[in-house]
Scaffold this motif. Structure first.
Motif, PDB file in Angstrom:
ATOM      1  N   LEU A 155       0.515  -0.964  -0.076  1.00  0.00           N
ATOM      2  CA  LEU A 155      -0.184  -0.039   0.032  1.00  0.00           C
ATOM      3  C   LEU A 155       0.746   1.364  -0.124  1.00  0.00           C
ATOM      4  N   GLY A 156       1.865   1.194   0.805  1.00  0.00           N
ATOM      5  CA  GLY A 156       2.736   2.473   0.919  1.00  0.00           C
ATOM      6  C   GLY A 156       3.383   2.670  -0.391  1.00  0.00           C
ATOM      7  N   ALA A 157       3.938   1.628  -0.978  1.00  0.00           N
ATOM      8  CA  ALA A 157       4.643   1.643  -2.296  1.00  0.00           C
ATOM      9  C   ALA A 157       3.747   2.332  -3.444  1.00  0.00           C
ATOM     10  N   ALA A 158       2.473   1.631  -3.606  1.00  0.00           N
ATOM     11  CA  ALA A 158       1.555   2.023  -4.558  1.00  0.00           C
ATOM     12  C   ALA A 158       1.080   3.402  -4.274  1.00  0.00           C
ATOM     13  N   LEU A 159       0.837   3.858  -2.949  1.00  0.00           N
ATOM     14  CA  LEU A 159       0.451   5.275  -2.750  1.00  0.00           C
ATOM     15  C   LEU A 159       1.606   6.246  -3.074  1.00  0.00           C
ATOM     16  N   THR A 160       2.907   5.872  -2.810  1.00  0.00           N
ATOM     17  CA  THR A 160       3.944   6.877  -3.161  1.00  0.00           C
ATOM     18  C   THR A 160       4.211   6.853  -4.612  1.00  0.00           C
ATOM     19  N   SER A 161       4.140   5.853  -5.444  1.00  0.00           N
ATOM     20  CA  SER A 161       4.153   5.920  -6.605  1.00  0.00           C
ATOM     21  C   SER A 161       3.153   6.866  -7.494  1.00  0.00           C
ATOM     22  N   ALA A 162       1.956   6.762  -7.080  1.00  0.00           N
ATOM     23  CA  ALA A 162       0.837   7.485  -7.627  1.00  0.00           C
ATOM     24  C   ALA A 162       0.905   8.910  -7.291  1.00  0.00           C
ATOM     25  N   LEU A 246      10.793   3.343 -18.571  1.00  0.00           N
ATOM     26  CA  LEU A 246      10.148   2.618 -19.654  1.00  0.00           C
ATOM     27  C   LEU A 246       9.051   3.256 -20.509  1.00  0.00           C
ATOM     28  N   LEU A 247       8.116   3.228 -19.813  1.00  0.00           N
ATOM     29  CA  LEU A 247       6.834   3.558 -20.265  1.00  0.00           C
ATOM     30  C   LEU A 247       7.024   5.278 -20.601  1.00  0.00           C
ATOM     31  N   SER A 248       7.495   6.145 -19.854  1.00  0.00           N
ATOM     32  CA  SER A 248       7.560   7.566 -20.418  1.00  0.00           C
ATOM     33  C   SER A 248       8.618   7.718 -21.654  1.00  0.00           C
ATOM     34  N   GLU A 254       4.533  11.524 -17.307  1.00  0.00           N
ATOM     35  CA  GLU A 254       5.443  10.834 -16.185  1.00  0.00           C
ATOM     36  C   GLU A 254       4.072  10.360 -15.210  1.00  0.00           C
ATOM     37  N   SER A 255       3.181  11.280 -15.166  1.00  0.00           N
ATOM     38  CA  SER A 255       2.211  11.117 -14.371  1.00  0.00           C
ATOM     39  C   SER A 255       1.533   9.661 -14.455  1.00  0.00           C
ATOM     40  N   GLY A 256       1.142   9.749 -15.645  1.00  0.00           N
ATOM     41  CA  GLY A 256       0.464   8.245 -16.282  1.00  0.00           C
ATOM     42  C   GLY A 256       1.351   6.982 -15.863  1.00  0.00           C
ATOM     43  N   LEU A 261       2.933   2.074 -12.354  1.00  0.00           N
ATOM     44  CA  LEU A 261       3.458   1.572 -11.401  1.00  0.00           C
ATOM     45  C   LEU A 261       2.775   1.272  -9.988  1.00  0.00           C
ATOM     46  N   ALA A 262       1.937   2.534  -9.855  1.00  0.00           N
ATOM     47  CA  ALA A 262       1.215   2.071  -8.498  1.00  0.00           C
ATOM     48  C   ALA A 262      -0.019   1.233  -8.434  1.00  0.00           C
ATOM     49  N   LEU A 263      -0.417   0.998  -9.893  1.00  0.00           N
ATOM     50  CA  LEU A 263      -1.215  -0.218 -10.153  1.00  0.00           C
ATOM     51  C   LEU A 263      -0.513  -1.421  -9.850  1.00  0.00           C
ATOM     52  N   THR A 264       0.845  -1.767 -10.351  1.00  0.00           N
ATOM     53  CA  THR A 264       1.419  -2.698 -10.326  1.00  0.00           C
ATOM     54  C   THR A 264       1.823  -3.043  -8.958  1.00  0.00           C
TER      55      THR A 264
END
Length: 401
Positions: A155-162, A246-248, A254-256, A261-264
């Motif tokens: 949860l912490g990793a996903a929140l921070t990535s987003a 990779l995606l950018s 960048e936000s997308g 990554l947040a979803l991952t």
């Protein structure tokens, strides 16, 4: 007289219950902080290249430093725990984490790398000791607590990535955006200060008991757990370190890319409990084997998709890779339930995480160097497909009856 005599007896369970709840809350809060500093640096990597002008080699080093620190600092965790106790060692580790994240506010490459080394060294101690603390404080609920704290970690990793990019924009610079994450680490430090070691039963081994790592390294379980831990960490940190870039690089914002990554990482929040619950009860060895194979196959499929069509179906690959990241709580559960004592659990955890993270450091570093050498992502993703295949093979061997 009767009321007076029974009051102390009635108070003891209440006191123990409160202490147990505080410890459980503190463990979850610590876990919530274990990936904030890593995920925020990954999401802001492109911005850091502009300010404070992080060079390409510095970017590769920044993504590799967490695992290098986990390997180096994690190797000394057992000695520190024997000297100070596991609970006090985690408190010192959280102080180092808070200070290291705060140092990264200075907009200079040297401060960024130095703060990362200090903070990640603190994380290394927490990484090694959390399975031991779960076993020590909650010997009959290791699966539940492992699920809780790995869920908090995800949860912490996903929140921070987003939110790392919007937070950095709000405070005015990527350096300050990194330092913001020292605040939740400070809160975790304050809460953990109230945790105390549980009383030991007569005849139980004390904290001074020492299990040589070489004796664990000679066992089949020690070798396979360490190999599996290293391979899953290599794949995970390569993804966390480079997926947004990779995606950018393929045209996504960048936000997308941060949201993907947040979803991952968010996929692991519910799936960690599902995976751990699936290994309980009748037929649990076969279920455990099935869980290990399933997460590795998902990782292989996700990496294959990122190789052939990274942006077109980015959300699909994110879900598959996220399922693959559930290998982390599975191997932690194996560690927490292994050994005949907390000291043996600490020894296995130290071996798996120090040697495993040394192997894992090759992931983000190799991806960065291959990308820099070739200018594309085909070579790095092909290499990750090979490591995901190796993870599948080792997981099958580890869970063989």
């Amino acid at each position: 007289m009767t009321d007076t005599a029974t009051t102390p007896a009635a108070t003891v369970p209440t006191t123990r219950t409160r202490a147990g709840l505080l410890t459980a809350f503190a463990v979850v809060l610590v876990a919530l902080n274990l990936r904030l500093g890593i995920s925020s640096a990954s999401a802001l990597l492109d911005a850091l290249r502009v300010s404070p002008g992080l060079p390409a080699t510095g970017a590769a080093l920044l993504t590799a430093l967490p695992t290098l620190c986990f390997a180096a600092a994690g190797a000394g965790t057992g000695a520190l725990a024997r000297r100070f106790g596991a609970e006090r060692t985690v408190l010192l580790a959280l102080l180092a984490l808070t200070a290291g994240l705060a140092v990264r506010a200075v907009p200079h490459t040297g401060a960024l790398l130095a703060g990362t080394v200090l903070g990640m060294s603190g994380l290394a101690l927490c990484n090694v000791l959390l399975p031991t603390l779960v076993r020590t404080h909650f010997p009959h609920r290791t699966g539940l607590l492992t699920g809780l704290y790995t869920t908090a970690l995800a949860l912490g990793a996903a929140l921070t990535s987003a939110v790392a990019v919007p937070v950095a924009d709000a405070v005015g610079s990527p350096s300050l955006g990194l330092a913001v994450w020292a605040l939740p680490a400070l809160v975790a430090t304050a809460v953990w200060a109230g945790v105390r070691a549980p009383s030991r039963a007569p005849g139980a081994p004390g904290p001074a008991e020492r299990i040589p790592l070489r004796s664990v390294a000679r066992t089949r379980t020690g070798v396979l757990v360490t190999a599996y831990f290293g391979l899953q960490a290599l794949n995970a940190y390569a993804v966390v370190g480079w997926l947004p870039s990779l995606l950018s690089g393929q045209g996504m914002s960048e936000s997308g890319a941060g949201a993907v990554l947040a979803l991952t990482q968010a996929v692991g929040i519910p799936m960690s409990f599902v995976m751990l619950a699936s290994t309980k009860g009748a037929g649990s060895p076969d279920r455990l084997r099935g869980a290990f194979v399933a997460v590795s196959l998902a990782m292989l499929a996700g990496f294959g998709g990122l190789l052939v069509a990274p942006v077109a179906l980015a959300w699909v690959w994110a879900v598959l890779v996220g399922l693959g990241l559930c290998s982390f709580p599975l191997v932690l559960a194996v560690i927490a339930q292994s050994g005949g004592s907390p000291a043996e659990t600490t020894a296995l955890s130290t071996l798996a995480q120090s040697a495993g993270y040394l192997l894992a450091a090759l992931g983000p570093l190799a991806v960065g160097l291959l990308h820099g050498a070739t200018g594309g992502w085909a070579a790095p993703m092909t290499a990750l497909l090979v490591t995901a295949g190796a993870q599948l093979a080792v997981g099958a061997a580890l869970t063989r009856r």
